[in-house]
Scaffold this motif. Structure first.
Motif, PDB file in Angstrom:
ATOM      1  N   GLY A 156       0.833  -1.210   0.000  1.00 54.79           N
ATOM      2  CA  GLY A 156       0.000   0.000   0.000  1.00 54.79           C
ATOM      3  C   GLY A 156       0.863   1.253   0.000  1.00 54.79           C
ATOM      4  O   GLY A 156       2.003   1.240  -0.480  1.00 54.79           O
ATOM      5  N   SER A 157       0.324   2.315   0.577  1.00 57.12           N
ATOM      6  CA  SER A 157       1.026   3.609   0.579  1.00 57.12           C
ATOM      7  C   SER A 157       2.364   3.532   1.312  1.00 57.12           C
ATOM      8  O   SER A 157       3.384   4.048   0.837  1.00 57.12           O
ATOM      9  CB  SER A 157       0.166   4.668   1.274  1.00 57.12           C
ATOM     10  N   THR A 158       2.374   2.880   2.454  1.00 58.32           N
ATOM     11  CA  THR A 158       3.584   2.860   3.274  1.00 58.32           C
ATOM     12  C   THR A 158       4.687   2.081   2.554  1.00 58.32           C
ATOM     13  O   THR A 158       5.837   2.500   2.528  1.00 58.32           O
ATOM     14  CB  THR A 158       3.304   2.265   4.670  1.00 58.32           C
ATOM     15  N   TYR A 159       4.302   0.969   1.972  1.00 57.30           N
ATOM     16  CA  TYR A 159       5.263   0.189   1.179  1.00 57.30           C
ATOM     17  C   TYR A 159       5.866   1.069   0.073  1.00 57.30           C
ATOM     18  O   TYR A 159       7.088   1.100  -0.108  1.00 57.30           O
ATOM     19  CB  TYR A 159       4.564  -1.033   0.541  1.00 57.30           C
ATOM     20  N   GLY A 179       6.457  10.845   8.629  1.00 57.39           N
ATOM     21  CA  GLY A 179       5.059  10.424   8.730  1.00 57.39           C
ATOM     22  C   GLY A 179       4.200  11.318   7.865  1.00 57.39           C
ATOM     23  O   GLY A 179       4.417  12.531   7.819  1.00 57.39           O
ATOM     24  N   ILE A 180       3.249  10.711   7.176  1.00 55.93           N
ATOM     25  CA  ILE A 180       2.371  11.529   6.338  1.00 55.93           C
ATOM     26  C   ILE A 180       0.935  10.988   6.356  1.00 55.93           C
ATOM     27  O   ILE A 180       0.718   9.777   6.296  1.00 55.93           O
ATOM     28  CB  ILE A 180       2.917  11.640   4.880  1.00 55.93           C
ATOM     29  N   ALA A 181       0.016  11.938   6.483  1.00 46.88           N
ATOM     30  CA  ALA A 181      -1.406  11.575   6.387  1.00 46.88           C
ATOM     31  C   ALA A 181      -1.762  11.582   4.907  1.00 46.88           C
ATOM     32  O   ALA A 181      -1.698  12.625   4.255  1.00 46.88           O
ATOM     33  CB  ALA A 181      -2.251  12.580   7.155  1.00 46.88           C
ATOM     34  N   VAL A 182      -2.094  10.423   4.375  1.00 43.14           N
ATOM     35  CA  VAL A 182      -2.319  10.311   2.929  1.00 43.14           C
ATOM     36  C   VAL A 182      -3.796  10.468   2.542  1.00 43.14           C
ATOM     37  O   VAL A 182      -4.123  10.501   1.359  1.00 43.14           O
ATOM     38  CB  VAL A 182      -1.768   8.973   2.374  1.00 43.14           C
ATOM     39  N   SER A 183      -4.672  10.548   3.536  1.00 41.19           N
ATOM     40  CA  SER A 183      -6.129  10.663   3.301  1.00 41.19           C
ATOM     41  C   SER A 183      -6.620   9.573   2.350  1.00 41.19           C
ATOM     42  O   SER A 183      -7.410   9.835   1.430  1.00 41.19           O
ATOM     43  CB  SER A 183      -6.471  12.033   2.702  1.00 41.19           C
ATOM     44  N   ALA A 184      -6.112   8.377   2.561  1.00 42.78           N
ATOM     45  CA  ALA A 184      -6.489   7.275   1.662  1.00 42.78           C
ATOM     46  C   ALA A 184      -6.250   5.946   2.361  1.00 42.78           C
ATOM     47  O   ALA A 184      -5.534   5.885   3.358  1.00 42.78           O
ATOM     48  CB  ALA A 184      -5.642   7.337   0.389  1.00 42.78           C
ATOM     49  N   THR A 185      -6.844   4.899   1.797  1.00 46.90           N
ATOM     50  CA  THR A 185      -6.611   3.564   2.359  1.00 46.90           C
ATOM     51  C   THR A 185      -5.806   2.688   1.386  1.00 46.90           C
ATOM     52  O   THR A 185      -5.582   1.513   1.649  1.00 46.90           O
ATOM     53  CB  THR A 185      -7.950   2.869   2.696  1.00 46.90           C
ATOM     54  N   SER A 186      -5.399   3.268   0.268  1.00 47.02           N
ATOM     55  CA  SER A 186      -4.530   2.542  -0.668  1.00 47.02           C
ATOM     56  C   SER A 186      -3.667   3.556  -1.414  1.00 47.02           C
ATOM     57  O   SER A 186      -3.988   4.752  -1.453  1.00 47.02           O
ATOM     58  CB  SER A 186      -5.364   1.751  -1.675  1.00 47.02           C
ATOM     59  N   TRP A 187      -2.584   3.088  -2.056  1.00 47.66           N
ATOM     60  CA  TRP A 187      -1.681   3.990  -2.768  1.00 47.66           C
ATOM     61  C   TRP A 187      -2.395   4.600  -3.981  1.00 47.66           C
ATOM     62  O   TRP A 187      -2.194   5.776  -4.303  1.00 47.66           O
ATOM     63  CB  TRP A 187      -0.432   3.223  -3.186  1.00 47.66           C
ATOM     64  N   ASP A 188      -3.243   3.815  -4.627  1.00 47.52           N
ATOM     65  CA  ASP A 188      -4.007   4.333  -5.782  1.00 47.52           C
ATOM     66  C   ASP A 188      -4.909   5.489  -5.381  1.00 47.52           C
ATOM     67  O   ASP A 188      -5.230   6.351  -6.194  1.00 47.52           O
ATOM     68  CB  ASP A 188      -4.886   3.225  -6.394  1.00 47.52           C
ATOM     69  N   VAL A 248      -4.211   7.825  -3.266  1.00 51.08           N
ATOM     70  CA  VAL A 248      -3.474   9.039  -2.872  1.00 51.08           C
ATOM     71  C   VAL A 248      -3.405   9.982  -4.079  1.00 51.08           C
ATOM     72  O   VAL A 248      -3.032   9.567  -5.178  1.00 51.08           O
ATOM     73  CB  VAL A 248      -2.034   8.687  -2.397  1.00 51.08           C
ATOM     74  N   ASN A 249      -3.794  11.249  -3.862  1.00 49.12           N
ATOM     75  CA  ASN A 249      -3.841  12.150  -5.017  1.00 49.12           C
ATOM     76  C   ASN A 249      -2.457  12.579  -5.501  1.00 49.12           C
ATOM     77  O   ASN A 249      -1.467  12.491  -4.770  1.00 49.12           O
ATOM     78  CB  ASN A 249      -4.774  13.346  -4.752  1.00 49.12           C
ATOM     79  N   GLU A 250      -2.403  13.043  -6.728  1.00 46.52           N
ATOM     80  CA  GLU A 250      -1.119  13.332  -7.386  1.00 46.52           C
ATOM     81  C   GLU A 250      -0.339  14.435  -6.680  1.00 46.52           C
ATOM     82  O   GLU A 250       0.886  14.404  -6.615  1.00 46.52           O
ATOM     83  CB  GLU A 250      -1.336  13.703  -8.865  1.00 46.52           C
ATOM     84  N   LYS A 251      -1.082  15.429  -6.152  1.00 49.48           N
ATOM     85  CA  LYS A 251      -0.416  16.533  -5.461  1.00 49.48           C
ATOM     86  C   LYS A 251       0.349  15.990  -4.239  1.00 49.48           C
ATOM     87  O   LYS A 251       1.492  16.370  -3.974  1.00 49.48           O
ATOM     88  CB  LYS A 251      -1.482  17.550  -5.034  1.00 49.48           C
ATOM     89  N   LYS A 252      -0.315  15.099  -3.514  1.00 47.19           N
ATOM     90  CA  LYS A 252       0.324  14.515  -2.321  1.00 47.19           C
ATOM     91  C   LYS A 252       1.504  13.631  -2.721  1.00 47.19           C
ATOM     92  O   LYS A 252       2.550  13.635  -2.072  1.00 47.19           O
ATOM     93  CB  LYS A 252      -0.711  13.714  -1.533  1.00 47.19           C
TER      94      LYS A 252
END
Ligand SMILES: Cc1cc2nc3c(=O)[nH]c(=O)nc-3n(C[C@H](O)[C@H](O)[C@H](O)COP(=O)(O)O)c2cc1C
Length: 232
Positions: free
Chosen positions: A13-16, A150-159, A161-165
């Motif tokens: 996911g995002s963290t990976y 540490g980052i709040a990605v406002s998402a539950t998967s990497w897909d 996560v918005n492009e700006k982030k």
């Protein structure tokens, strides 16, 4: 540069993605482990590692590939998504197995010249505590320098996560990678590690745990040798 990544979860996911991207920016050999896929045991509380020897742990053999990869690395990356405001249980279960390596027991000498990075992502909050969960072990293992991201990605998967982030993350990782490369081979432990080292040294001199004291004496740390110096 040798990099060992320990993923606090078994999915990508995002963290990976953030941890892996940092490792790629650093370049070199990357070894990675996914928890609990590659190690999912819980400490049984037998205290054998403290009282007898580290290889008396019932999970010693299973843990060995991870232990060797940790010891061999120049840079350790520990990452975890935030689960109920903390690191995942899988990450905690791994770290519990290394209590014997804490400064007050039998720290591994090679830790004192390593850099580490603790990375966490959350939907909204909890990155600070999650990174702390991992950074506590880095400090007590004697790791010379530890970075946190540490980052709040406002998402539950990497897909999700918005492009700006993603762009912001990429920029931060570039800065982080540059700092790690700059310090490679030159890091020395900070005052906190040294303080804990000297407190522990006093305990070893009083022979509080004969196994630990024998280790410290053999290393010469109760005399003039120091793990962050070239000793005779
Ligand atoms: C069991 C569980 C607990 C979670 N707890 C939190 C939390 O306390 N705070 C938060 O902001 N997000 C929480 N989340 C969301 C994840 O931390 C977030 O989506 C994270 O970016 C997931 O990382 P991953 O894509 O690497 O799995 C939780 C997710 C799960 C599955």
């Amino acid at each position: 540069m040798k990099i060992t990544i320990i993923h606090g979860q078994s999915h990508k996911g995002s963290t990976y993605h953030i941890a892996h991207s940092l490792a790629e920016k650093l370049g070199g050999d990357i070894r990675e482990f996914f928890l609990p896929r590659d190690f999912g045991e819980f400490c049984m509380g037998c205290n054998s590692c403290f009282r007898v020897a580290e290889n008396a742990c019932p999970h010693y053999e299973k843990l060995l590939p991870i232990t060797e990869a940790i010891d061999d690395a120049d840079v350790l990356i520990l990452e975890s998504p935030v689960y109920v405001l903390h690191a995942t249980g899988a990450m905690k279960a791994l770290l519990d197995h290394y209590g014997w390596r804490w400064l007050i027991h039998r720290p591994e000498e090679r830790m004192f010249s390593k850099q580490a990075v603790c990375i966490s992502t959350a939907a909204g909050a909890g990155m600070k505590r999650t990174n702390q969960d991992m950074a506590d072990s880095m400090l007590w293992w004697g790791v010379a320098k530890t970075y946190r991201y540490g980052i709040a990605v406002s998402a539950t998967s990497w897909d999700g996560v918005n492009e700006k982030k993603k762009k912001k993350i990429d920029q931060r990782l570039n800065t982080l990678a540059a700092a790690i490369i700059r310090h490679q081979g030159k890091v020395k432990p900070g005052w906190k590690t040294r303080l804990y080292f000297y407190v522990s040294r006093m305990m070893q001199k009083n022979n509080m745990n004969p196994l630990d004291a024998a280790y410290w004496n053999a290393k010469g740390w109760t005399k003039k040798n120091r793990p962050w110096k070239k000793n005779p």
